[in-house]
Design a protein around this motif. Structure first.
Motif, mmCIF file in Angstrom:
data_model
loop_
_atom_site.group_PDB
_atom_site.id
_atom_site.type_symbol
_atom_site.label_atom_id
_atom_site.label_comp_id
_atom_site.label_asym_id
_atom_site.label_seq_id
_atom_site.Cartn_x
_atom_site.Cartn_y
_atom_site.Cartn_z
ATOM 1 N N ALA A 167 0.832 -1.208 0.000
ATOM 2 C CA ALA A 167 0.000 0.000 0.000
ATOM 3 C C ALA A 167 0.866 1.258 0.000
ATOM 4 O O ALA A 167 0.575 2.226 -0.723
ATOM 5 N N LYS B 201 -5.564 6.242 3.373
ATOM 6 C CA LYS B 201 -5.552 5.367 2.195
ATOM 7 C C LYS B 201 -4.687 4.128 2.373
ATOM 8 O O LYS B 201 -5.167 3.004 2.170
ATOM 9 N N LEU C 75 -6.309 0.371 2.741
ATOM 10 C CA LEU C 75 -5.932 -0.516 1.646
ATOM 11 C C LEU C 75 -5.232 -1.767 2.175
ATOM 12 O O LEU C 75 -5.520 -2.890 1.733
ATOM 13 N N SER C 76 -4.337 -1.598 3.132
ATOM 14 C CA SER C 76 -3.565 -2.728 3.655
ATOM 15 C C SER C 76 -4.370 -3.584 4.625
ATOM 16 O O SER C 76 -4.310 -4.817 4.566
ATOM 17 N N PHE D 106 -7.838 -4.742 -4.313
ATOM 18 C CA PHE D 106 -6.603 -4.006 -4.028
ATOM 19 C C PHE D 106 -6.067 -3.362 -5.303
ATOM 20 O O PHE D 106 -5.653 -2.199 -5.301
ATOM 21 N N LEU E 258 -8.413 -0.408 -6.492
ATOM 22 C CA LEU E 258 -8.240 0.785 -5.661
ATOM 23 C C LEU E 258 -6.893 1.454 -5.962
ATOM 24 O O LEU E 258 -6.801 2.687 -5.998
ATOM 25 N N SER E 259 -5.876 0.649 -6.185
ATOM 26 C CA SER E 259 -4.567 1.204 -6.552
ATOM 27 C C SER E 259 -4.664 1.961 -7.868
ATOM 28 O O SER E 259 -4.116 3.063 -8.017
ATOM 29 N N TYR F 265 -6.405 5.318 -7.257
ATOM 30 C CA TYR F 265 -5.528 6.313 -6.648
ATOM 31 C C TYR F 265 -4.515 6.833 -7.667
ATOM 32 O O TYR F 265 -4.242 8.032 -7.729
#
Length: 225
Positions: A118, A160, A164-165, A209, A212-213, A216
């Motif tokens: 993350a 974030k 995320l993690s 994951f 979402l990455s 961002y």
């Protein structure tokens, strides 16, 4: 208890180097996951065919699907980050499923792994943001629309990598623990059904994951997207 140059504490093998402590279980499973991804990529590209079959066909379908997601989420500029995103997804899928194999554990059941991934994504977000928008313009957006919002924006950025993690870590760890408990309480049928469900969860969590990455990263690719 001494074990292979490290220490056995509970189910974790620890090693000490230069004043730092390393979880060797996580490191070994991370290296194994990376090796599996490399081997799969090698097998899929060893003998490329115009009409793909086997692993080449499977990975081409997967890469095409991910490229479509990259285009829709990040725009044309996202193609520059496609190798990173595709590799991240493959690594997460393999890592998430490692713990379902007897005798192995998932490196993503360790918060250090998921938090490291993350933080890598979020550092890349800010680096790309400064490169594509200019440092002044990029940091200026933290004070918009009002200067007082800078506190909220900073808290959002700090949240974030945590969310995320912890989302990935919590789901993978909980799945492995529950699978172990079910195996002790109700052997065979229920653990087998949960094992199949855990495979699905591992793929979904890798996808979440990665998506979402991508979301961002899309904000750092330029003002036009």
């Amino acid at each position: 208890m001494e074990h292979g140059g490290g220490h056995e504490i509970g189910s974790h093998k620890l090693a000490h180097f230069a004043g730092m402590t390393f979880n060797m279980d996580t490191l070994e499973m991370t290296w194994l996951s990376m090796a599996i991804v490399i081997i799969l990529a090698f097998l899929a590209t060893r003998r490329l065919q115009l009409v793909p079959t086997g692993w080449q066909n499977f990975l081409e379908m997967l890469v095409t699907a991910l490229l479509d997601q990259i285009d829709s989420t990040m725009g044309p500029k996202g193609r520059k980050l496609a190798p990173l995103i595709i590799t991240l997804f493959l690594f997460l899928v393999v890592s998430n499923e490692m713990g379902l194999i007897p005798g192995l554990t998932s490196p993503t059941n360790d918060i250090n792994t998921t938090l490291g991934l993350a933080l890598m994504v979020l550092v890349l977000v800010h680096v790309l943001g400064m490169i594509n928008n200019g440092p002044v313009r990029y940091f200026k957006h933290f004070f918009e629309p009002y200067k007082v919002f800078v506190i909220i924006n900073v808290i959002e950025e700090l949240a974030k990598p945590i969310t995320l993690s912890f989302r990935l870590f919590g789901n993978i760890l909980a799945g492995e623990v529950l699978l172990l408990i079910l195996g002790m309480l109700v052997p065979y049928i229920i653990p087998t059904a949960w094992l199949a469900f855990s495979v699905f969860v591992g793929i979904v969590q890798a996808f979440i994951f990665t998506m979402l990455s991508m979301s961002y990263l899309s904000n750092s690719l330029g003002k036009d997207h």
